[in-house]
Motif scaffolding. Structure first.
Motif, PDB file in Angstrom:
ATOM      1  N   PRO A 335    -100.977  76.457   2.992  1.00 28.24           N
ATOM      2  CA  PRO A 335     -99.316  76.874   2.649  1.00 28.24           C
ATOM      3  C   PRO A 335     -99.046  78.064   1.810  1.00 28.24           C
ATOM      4  O   PRO A 335     -98.529  78.954   1.760  1.00 28.24           O
ATOM      5  CB  PRO A 335     -98.710  75.676   2.058  1.00 28.24           C
ATOM      6  CG  PRO A 335     -99.800  74.444   2.531  1.00 28.24           C
ATOM      7  CD  PRO A 335    -101.242  74.998   2.642  1.00 28.24           C
ATOM      8  N   THR A 344     -94.475  85.951   8.179  1.00 30.04           N
ATOM      9  CA  THR A 344     -93.394  85.030   7.796  1.00 30.04           C
ATOM     10  C   THR A 344     -92.127  85.573   7.775  1.00 30.04           C
ATOM     11  O   THR A 344     -92.111  86.397   6.769  1.00 30.04           O
ATOM     12  CB  THR A 344     -94.175  84.122   6.525  1.00 30.04           C
ATOM     13  OG1 THR A 344     -95.283  83.951   6.611  1.00 30.04           O
ATOM     14  CG2 THR A 344     -93.216  82.735   6.336  1.00 30.04           C
ATOM     15  N   ARG A 349     -83.938  79.210   7.278  1.00 29.25           N
ATOM     16  CA  ARG A 349     -84.456  77.977   8.046  1.00 29.25           C
ATOM     17  C   ARG A 349     -85.447  78.760   9.043  1.00 29.25           C
ATOM     18  O   ARG A 349     -86.509  77.743   9.062  1.00 29.25           O
ATOM     19  CB  ARG A 349     -83.216  77.436   8.889  1.00 29.25           C
ATOM     20  CG  ARG A 349     -83.721  76.576  10.113  1.00 29.25           C
ATOM     21  CD  ARG A 349     -82.644  75.768  10.514  1.00 29.25           C
ATOM     22  NE  ARG A 349     -82.030  74.676   9.580  1.00 29.25           N
ATOM     23  CZ  ARG A 349     -82.552  73.566   9.252  1.00 29.25           C
ATOM     24  NH1 ARG A 349     -83.700  73.322   9.612  1.00 29.25           N
ATOM     25  NH2 ARG A 349     -81.986  72.775   8.368  1.00 29.25           N
ATOM     26  N   LYS A 352     -88.661  78.021   7.168  1.00 29.87           N
ATOM     27  CA  LYS A 352     -89.209  76.522   6.821  1.00 29.87           C
ATOM     28  C   LYS A 352     -89.714  76.487   8.469  1.00 29.87           C
ATOM     29  O   LYS A 352     -90.741  75.542   8.272  1.00 29.87           O
ATOM     30  CB  LYS A 352     -87.999  75.744   6.857  1.00 29.87           C
ATOM     31  CG  LYS A 352     -87.517  75.615   5.363  1.00 29.87           C
ATOM     32  CD  LYS A 352     -86.216  74.717   5.123  1.00 29.87           C
ATOM     33  CE  LYS A 352     -86.549  73.159   5.334  1.00 29.87           C
ATOM     34  NZ  LYS A 352     -85.240  72.500   4.740  1.00 29.87           N
ATOM     35  N   GLU A 353     -89.095  76.823   9.492  1.00 34.35           N
ATOM     36  CA  GLU A 353     -89.730  76.601  10.707  1.00 34.35           C
ATOM     37  C   GLU A 353     -90.998  76.979  11.096  1.00 34.35           C
ATOM     38  O   GLU A 353     -91.790  76.597  11.487  1.00 34.35           O
ATOM     39  CB  GLU A 353     -88.640  77.063  11.904  1.00 34.35           C
ATOM     40  CG  GLU A 353     -88.506  76.387  13.350  1.00 34.35           C
ATOM     41  CD  GLU A 353     -88.297  74.874  13.093  1.00 34.35           C
ATOM     42  OE1 GLU A 353     -87.854  74.282  12.211  1.00 34.35           O
ATOM     43  OE2 GLU A 353     -89.161  74.307  14.101  1.00 34.35           O
ATOM     44  N   MET A 355     -93.267  77.780   8.824  1.00 32.50           N
ATOM     45  CA  MET A 355     -94.342  77.099   8.091  1.00 32.50           C
ATOM     46  C   MET A 355     -94.649  75.622   8.589  1.00 32.50           C
ATOM     47  O   MET A 355     -95.706  75.228   8.336  1.00 32.50           O
ATOM     48  CB  MET A 355     -93.648  76.759   6.414  1.00 32.50           C
ATOM     49  CG  MET A 355     -93.569  77.991   5.412  1.00 32.50           C
ATOM     50  SD  MET A 355     -95.002  78.545   5.340  1.00 32.50           S
ATOM     51  CE  MET A 355     -95.990  77.856   4.305  1.00 32.50           C
ATOM     52  N   LYS A 356     -93.537  75.124   9.361  1.00 32.28           N
ATOM     53  CA  LYS A 356     -93.809  73.880   9.870  1.00 32.28           C
ATOM     54  C   LYS A 356     -94.659  74.045  11.008  1.00 32.28           C
ATOM     55  O   LYS A 356     -95.798  73.256  11.301  1.00 32.28           O
ATOM     56  CB  LYS A 356     -92.594  73.289  10.098  1.00 32.28           C
ATOM     57  CG  LYS A 356     -92.636  71.628  10.489  1.00 32.28           C
ATOM     58  CD  LYS A 356     -91.009  70.800  10.271  1.00 32.28           C
ATOM     59  CE  LYS A 356     -90.369  71.245  11.472  1.00 32.28           C
ATOM     60  NZ  LYS A 356     -88.783  70.604  11.325  1.00 32.28           N
ATOM     61  N   VAL A 357     -94.052  74.791  12.075  1.00 31.43           N
ATOM     62  CA  VAL A 357     -95.004  74.967  13.420  1.00 31.43           C
ATOM     63  C   VAL A 357     -95.502  76.408  13.639  1.00 31.43           C
ATOM     64  O   VAL A 357     -96.484  76.543  14.171  1.00 31.43           O
ATOM     65  CB  VAL A 357     -94.144  74.345  14.531  1.00 31.43           C
ATOM     66  CG1 VAL A 357     -94.013  72.828  14.420  1.00 31.43           C
ATOM     67  CG2 VAL A 357     -92.625  74.969  14.634  1.00 31.43           C
ATOM     68  N   ARG A 359     -96.665  78.669  11.705  1.00 34.20           N
ATOM     69  CA  ARG A 359     -97.876  79.477  11.260  1.00 34.20           C
ATOM     70  C   ARG A 359     -99.330  78.986  12.161  1.00 34.20           C
ATOM     71  O   ARG A 359    -100.396  79.234  12.024  1.00 34.20           O
ATOM     72  CB  ARG A 359     -98.188  78.971   9.868  1.00 34.20           C
ATOM     73  CG  ARG A 359     -98.391  77.575   9.631  1.00 34.20           C
ATOM     74  CD  ARG A 359     -98.293  77.228   7.961  1.00 34.20           C
ATOM     75  NE  ARG A 359     -98.078  76.119   7.661  1.00 34.20           N
ATOM     76  CZ  ARG A 359     -98.971  75.406   7.015  1.00 34.20           C
ATOM     77  NH1 ARG A 359    -100.273  75.690   6.824  1.00 34.20           N
ATOM     78  NH2 ARG A 359     -98.643  73.812   6.541  1.00 34.20           N
TER      79      ARG A 359
END
Ligand SMILES: Cc1cc2nc3c(=O)[nH]c(=O)nc-3n(C[C@H](O)[C@H](O)[C@H](O)COP(=O)(O)OP(=O)(O)OC[C@H]3O[C@@H](n4cnc5c(N)ncnc54)[C@H](O)[C@@H]3O)c2cc1C
Length: 495
Positions: A335, A344, A349, A352-353, A355-357, A359
């Motif tokens: 992370p 990035t 949002r 966040k999105e 970082m969640k999927v 990457r």
């Protein structure tokens, strides 16, 4: 330690090389006159993580003590010092776990560079021992991500001979969080803390941790003892033989503090002059080329694995060869790296999105060259000053970046780190040669049998003695040379 006890051998630095040497010399050596067991002391600056080594399971308390996040180790002076990790087991505890046993061209290169007789044939038993003890092997094919498969297919279609990279792991659950400078929570990474410290203790080596060697004492051409600090107190230990294994930065640092080194640096503090201590540094000028893909390249379940690599422009000595690896295609960027990536989104949002999927769609090719000519030195702050602007380094890295861009484009990348940025930010891993071994005392610090040219009973063995860094990654090359050094030291001094 018993006060005033004299040791047959004191090893300074319980890292990758130091722990191997301690274990193997204790197991196989005897006092040359009495035939008795050797009295060996190992001094290590960092702490010891005690407990029964159970590769793949670890120690429950330690599993709770460490996260799989590098901040535990990097930048934390308790566990890191310039040049490597400060812990019993040294940088082998925190290395990426992927590594090569030396290539045939490494032995040819070392012999070509300084004349050492570390031929493939002479070192073969040590190399075989390292492969076995560290369980060096390729990851199973099923563990390759779709990005790694694509890298392999595209590179092969361009004519490159892609091979499986190897790693030093045992009972690994492929969580993949073994890179980036931290300990394996499950002890699956084969550090010398697991492979050699238990043996060293079994064979009677006394290990003192959290002690810092400050200075060697000399009488004429003999080293007589070491001053070290423990809990802020200065102490002295005397020894018939001293072996330095503090790593490619800290061994020169200790020698300099002891007055052993180049007169132009040490001035009136020079006790023993040798121009090469901390000089002739060699490493891998390296770039990471990051790329963004329109779809996921990995499942996101884990961090990195060994993956695949290929060599380009290889010659007999590996001079100026190019090394490419799919590192970063296999697992998620941690992370802390992903959040600062150029791909990035900056805010809200979308971040966040990503970082969640998102990457899962970043990949990376790592490339480096193995310069014939370019070298460097440590400055008085122990920073590495290196000729990254050497024309051959620039030419080779430019060529490598062109190749990597072509591979990434054919793999379907939509954005990449610009080449111009990369050529301005060359990384310098795998430092070696700062106390290099060689036949000529004018251009080296120790001889082929690891004995200092200038001091009768002083030995050095760590990454610094390699005449050149290895063509692949360095840890298992250091382990191989240390295993070989232990054989030579036993034969020469402790039989
Ligand atoms: C974060 C990281 C990641 C790496 N990743 C990889 C990889 O993926 N693959 C690979 O092949 N190689 C990798 N390497 C390189 C490789 O691990 C090292 O080159 C190799 O382990 C160096 O071994 P060494 O014995 O020379 O030094 P080290 O293993 O660093 O040992 C030196 C020891 O000496 C101790 N010491 C230093 N000074 C003193 C003193 N004055 N008194 C007492 N003790 C002292 C230190 O605490 C340390 O334990 C990595 C290195 C690092 C640091």
């Amino acid at each position: 330690m018993t006060q005033n006890q004299r040791y047959d051998l004191v090893i300074v630095g319980g890292g990758t090389a130091g722990c191997i040497l301690a274990a193997r010399i204790a197991a196989n050596g005897v006092h040359p006159e009495t035939g008795e067991k050797l009295r060996i002391l190992l001094l290590e600056a960092g702490p010891d993580f005690r407990g029964e080594a159970r590769p793949g399971y670890g120690i429950p308390l330690r599993r709770r003590a460490f996260t799989n996040v590098p901040q535990d180790f990097t930048g934390n002076p308790r566990y890191a010092m310039r040049g490597g990790s400060r812990i019993l087991g040294g940088s082998s505890v925190t290395f990426g776990g992927q590594s090569h046993i030396p290539f045939p061209a490494d032995y040819a290169n070392w012999n070509y560079t300084t004349g050492v007789d570390w031929t493939e044939e002479n070192v073969a038993p040590a190399a075989a021992e390292v492969r076995r003890v560290f369980n060096v092997h390729a990851d199973p094919e099923e563990s390759l991500s779709s990005g790694q498969m694509r890298f392999r297919t595209v590179s092969r279609s361009l004519g490159f001979d892609v091979q499986a990279y190897e790693g030093a792991k045992k009972n690994c659950i492929l969580c993949g969080f073994c890179g980036g400078g931290h300990m394996c929570k499950y002890d699956a990474k084969m550090s010398t803390l697991i492979t050699h410290v238990p043996d060293a203790e079994r064979h009677g080596v006394e290990i003192l941790t959290n002690v810092m060697a400050e200075r060697l004492l000399f009488q004429g051409t003999r080293a007589t003892g070491i001053l070290y600090t423990e809990d802020g107190e200065e102490r002295l230990v005397e020894a018939d033989n001293i072996l330095l294994s503090c790593g490619a930065v800290q061994t020169p640092a200790l020698l300099w503090k002891s007055g052993f080194g180049p007169r132009d640096l040490l001035g009136s503090k020079t006790v023993i002059e040798n121009l090469n201590v901390g000089r002739r540094a060699h490493c891998h000028p390296e770039n990471y080329i990051w790329a963004l893909f329109p779809e996921a390249l990995k499942d996101g379940d884990r961090g990195w694995n060994a993956g695949t690599y290929f060599l380009h422009r290889m010659n007999r000595y590996g001079h100026d060869s190019l090394f490419f690896q799919d590192s970063g295609m296999g697992g998620l960027a941690p992370p802390d790296q992903a959040i600062t990536s150029e791909f990035t989104p900056e805010f809200g949002r979308e971040t966040k999105e990503f970082m969640k999927v998102g990457r899962r769609s970043i990949g990376r090719v790592v490339l480096w060259t193995n310069p014939k000519e370019a070298e460097g030195y440590l400055d008085d702050q122990l920073r590495l000053i290196y000729e990254t602007d050497h024309p051959m380094v620039m030419r080779r890295l430019t060529e490598a970046l062109d190749i990597a861009e072509e591979i990434l484009q054919k793999m379907g990348a939509i954005r990449m780190t610009p080449k111009e940025t990369l050529l301005k930010s060359i990384r310098l891993p795998h430092l070696a040669s700062t106390c290099r071994a060689g036949t000529d005392p004018k251009t080296s610090v120790v001889d082929s049998r690891f004995r200092c040219h200038d001091v009768d009973n002083l030995f050095i063995c760590d990454a610094g003695v390699l005449p050149r860094t290895s063509i692949g990654s360095l840890a298992m090359a250091v382990a191989t040379v240390a295993t070989f050094a232990a054989q030579r030291m036993v034969a020469d001094n402790f039989s």
